[in-house]
Design an enzyme around this catalytic site. Structure first.
Site, PDB file in Angstrom:
ATOM      1  N   PRO A  59       0.263   6.369   9.196  1.00 51.41           N
ATOM      2  CA  PRO A  59       1.537   5.570   8.488  1.00 51.41           C
ATOM      3  C   PRO A  59       1.227   4.376   8.235  1.00 51.41           C
ATOM      4  CG  PRO A  59       2.161   7.003  10.500  1.00 51.41           C
ATOM      5  CD  PRO A  59       0.687   7.046  10.563  1.00 51.41           C
ATOM      6  N   GLU A  60       1.805   3.890   7.002  1.00 51.92           N
ATOM      7  CA  GLU A  60       1.551   2.397   6.413  1.00 51.92           C
ATOM      8  C   GLU A  60       2.999   1.790   6.569  1.00 51.92           C
ATOM      9  OE1 GLU A  60      -1.125   2.138   3.090  1.00 51.92           O
ATOM     10  OE2 GLU A  60      -2.166   3.917   3.510  1.00 51.92           O
TER      11      GLU A  60
END
Length: 285
Positions: free
Chosen positions: A2-3
């Protein structure tokens, strides 16, 4: 992994469903999920029990909860596959639910992590630049959607870097929250090849790149983040939809949406970079 947009979606869900709730008990079901909490799972469970969640906070890709007990935070590492799910207490337990916190609302906050790269840890809060941060996050720079993010200061730092611009964008001590996907997207929008040396780019070009970073992250937030499989969901188990709008990442051999040239995939730091060979000219040797 996840960013920033994906972590922000999770943070918003936690703020909506968990903030203000009291942690009644915590059960640690897999020791790897608390390996960063050196005193161990029993200590983490005992210290969390009875605390009221004050807020869910984030910097870059780092997420944490604060409590009515001052100077302590629960830092959550999502790793490659970590999920923070809010479920009814009578809902079937997920196969990879490694930590379960029972809340006074009758719900459970479950940390589900198929690959066990993530985990929970308690960390003291320290003040950095007037902002309280967990000490494990103190070295992380502000991210592009932070209201106090200073593009001029970041451009000054970028202009001193003799490394490839994509490598610098991924350096969380320079600017946080940018990962492989959104770096490729912003570079495509700015028309810059990721192997260009940061110090050789003009200040206007770097400002333009940061503008595109903020734009692509803002659009991803509106879409609920990017999901390529079932491993990224928000706290209600819903997937994000921004992958439908990706212009660069994962589009090898597909036509560039700007000029029509076939997109290319190149190796980069044990990962992949996607770019247009016509719109994003490689630097000369």
């Amino acid at each position: 992994m996840p960013e920033l947009p994906e972590v922000e979606v999770v943070r918003r869900g936690l703020a909506r469903h968990v903030a203000g709730r009291v942690v009644e008990s915590v059960t640690v079901k897999h020791p790897r999920s608390v390996r960063r909490h050196v005193p161990g799972g029993d200590d983490l469970a005992a210290r969390l029990a009875g605390l009221r969640v004050e807020a869910a906070q984030r910097r870059g890709k780092f997420l944490w909860l604060t409590f009515d007990e001052p100077d302590v935070a629960l830092v959550v590492h999502l790793g490659m596959s970590g999920q923070m799910l809010v479920q009814p207490a009578d809902a079937p337990l997920e196969k990879h639910a490694h930590i379960v916190a029972t809340l006074d609302s009758g719900s459970e906050l479950r940390f589900v992590d198929q690959r066990t790269f993530g985990g929970w840890m308690l960390a003291p809060l320290v003040e950095v630049g007037g902002t309280p941060l967990p000490d494990a996050v103190a070295h992380i720079a502000r991210d592009p959607v932070d209201p106090l993010f200073d593009p001029d200061a970041v451009v000054t730092v970028l202009r001193r870097k003799q490394s490839e611009i994509k490598r610098v964008l991924l350096d969380q001590t320079v600017v946080s929250g940018i990962g492989n996907i959104y770096a490729d997207e912003a570079l495509w929008r700015a028309g810059i090849h990721g192997e260009r040396i940061a110090a050789k780019l003009s200040r206007p070009a770097l400002h333009g790149l940061l503008t595109e970073v903020r734009a692509v992250m803002g659009e991803a937030l509106l879409a609920g983040g990017t999901s390529f499989d079932a491993l990224y969901v928000n706290v209600n188990g819903q997937s994000g939809y921004f992958e439908r709008s990706l212009n660069a990442y994962g589009r090898e051999d597909e036509p560039c949406r700007r000029c029509g040239a076939p997109m290319v995939r190149e190796k980069f730091m044990n990962r992949s970079s996607f770019s247009c060979p016509r719109c994003q000219r490689r630097p000369r040797p």
